[in-house]
Write an enzyme that holds these catalytic residues in place. Sequence first.
Site, mmCIF file in Angstrom:
data_model
loop_
_atom_site.group_PDB
_atom_site.id
_atom_site.type_symbol
_atom_site.label_atom_id
_atom_site.label_comp_id
_atom_site.label_asym_id
_atom_site.label_seq_id
_atom_site.Cartn_x
_atom_site.Cartn_y
_atom_site.Cartn_z
ATOM 1 N N GLU A 92 -0.239 -2.063 7.929
ATOM 2 C CA GLU A 92 -1.160 -0.922 7.900
ATOM 3 C C GLU A 92 -1.426 -0.483 6.460
ATOM 4 O O GLU A 92 -2.564 -0.117 6.112
ATOM 5 C CB GLU A 92 -0.580 0.246 8.704
ATOM 6 C CG GLU A 92 -0.360 -0.041 10.185
ATOM 7 C CD GLU A 92 0.975 -0.745 10.491
ATOM 8 O OE1 GLU A 92 1.618 -1.300 9.570
ATOM 9 O OE2 GLU A 92 1.380 -0.727 11.665
ATOM 10 N N SER A 103 3.520 -1.148 17.112
ATOM 11 C CA SER A 103 3.681 0.299 16.950
ATOM 12 C C SER A 103 4.072 0.621 15.501
ATOM 13 O O SER A 103 4.950 -0.023 14.939
ATOM 14 C CB SER A 103 4.770 0.767 17.920
ATOM 15 O OG SER A 103 4.930 2.161 17.876
ATOM 16 N N CYS A 151 4.050 4.177 8.013
ATOM 17 C CA CYS A 151 2.653 3.941 8.383
ATOM 18 C C CYS A 151 2.128 5.102 9.219
ATOM 19 O O CYS A 151 0.964 5.492 9.094
ATOM 20 C CB CYS A 151 2.527 2.597 9.083
ATOM 21 S SG CYS A 151 3.031 1.248 7.991
ATOM 22 N N CYS A 201 5.619 2.121 12.066
ATOM 23 C CA CYS A 201 6.867 2.732 11.602
ATOM 24 C C CYS A 201 6.584 4.128 11.051
ATOM 25 O O CYS A 201 5.436 4.554 10.968
ATOM 26 C CB CYS A 201 7.495 1.871 10.499
ATOM 27 S SG CYS A 201 6.736 2.130 8.877
ATOM 28 N N HIS A 247 3.601 -2.892 4.370
ATOM 29 C CA HIS A 247 3.496 -3.136 5.793
ATOM 30 C C HIS A 247 2.020 -3.449 6.087
ATOM 31 O O HIS A 247 1.149 -3.208 5.251
ATOM 32 C CB HIS A 247 3.950 -1.883 6.554
ATOM 33 C CG HIS A 247 5.438 -1.785 6.729
ATOM 34 N ND1 HIS A 247 6.037 -0.865 7.555
ATOM 35 C CD2 HIS A 247 6.442 -2.514 6.193
ATOM 36 C CE1 HIS A 247 7.356 -1.018 7.525
ATOM 37 N NE2 HIS A 247 7.630 -2.008 6.696
#
Lengths: 151, 151
Positions: free
Chosen positions: A54, A79, A84, A81, A52
């Site tokens: 992040e 936002s 993360c 998950c 992802h």
Amino acid sequence: MDILGIRAAYEEASTGYQEGGIPIGSVILDERGAILGRGHNQRIQKSSPTLHAEIAALEDAGRQKATVYRKATLVGTLSPCSMCTGAILLYKIPRIVIGENINFKGDEDLLRDRGVEVTVLDNRECTSLMRRFIQERPEEWNEDIGEAHFN
Amino acid sequence: MDILGIRAAYEEASTGYQEGGIPIGSVILDERGAILGRGHNQRIQKSSPTLHAEIAALEDAGRQKATVYRKATLVGTLSPCSMCTGAILLYKIPRIVIGENINFKGDEDLLRDRGVEVTVLDNRECTSLMRRFIQERPEEWNEDIGEAHFN
């Protein structure tokens, strides 16, 4: 000046979109606001279920001392998950900045409960790029958040 | 027969130790108990702050459908940290098997609260390999769990 890092995160998301990927970007800033690491979602590009945005930004920053993370800020276009969110908690990153949480809202409440400062910008560019991708490729988006796709 | 997958996870941990890395291993099993993916912590080998054993095993399994994760079991030699806990929640993996939680106890309560079935084996080999590494290289271990090292 990109004080909050959201411009750089959006650039990452935009690069991801141009590559045919899921357009989510992230940067990690040090205590002075300098970029320690940056990245974007690599599900499609690298066939990765865990890179992802992040996580990619954390990877780009490389191995850092605990004291660095504890003064850092994680910025993301969307936002975060659960995974993360967990990475933020693991490294005790004290604050995060989120471009938007309209297209997806992750575990923000857990972050707040654990003392992380969460700022949601409600950024129009982040929202519209993400919405576009979800409309174009709902199956890949659902895969990225662990949801089945039934259409 | 390695019904719970812990033998394979321990083999991964042991390989990690032989490579000079942090000896934590993980496998993901499908609904029939076949290994979908396996891996071990890569902090030292790949200079990676996010390739914990569980993340490495998810990467090895590659992109999977939501329905596969929802019937899978994640097995790890050690109690999962917040990031790996979050990955389990992201993909709605319904059950995990943990070799031991004496050397480190992660967010098991959060997993249980969210309905994940958590089995702790209290496995002696897992415990003793991990304890050995922590005694030999406390600094790298602390880095892996986001803790500062002051000795």
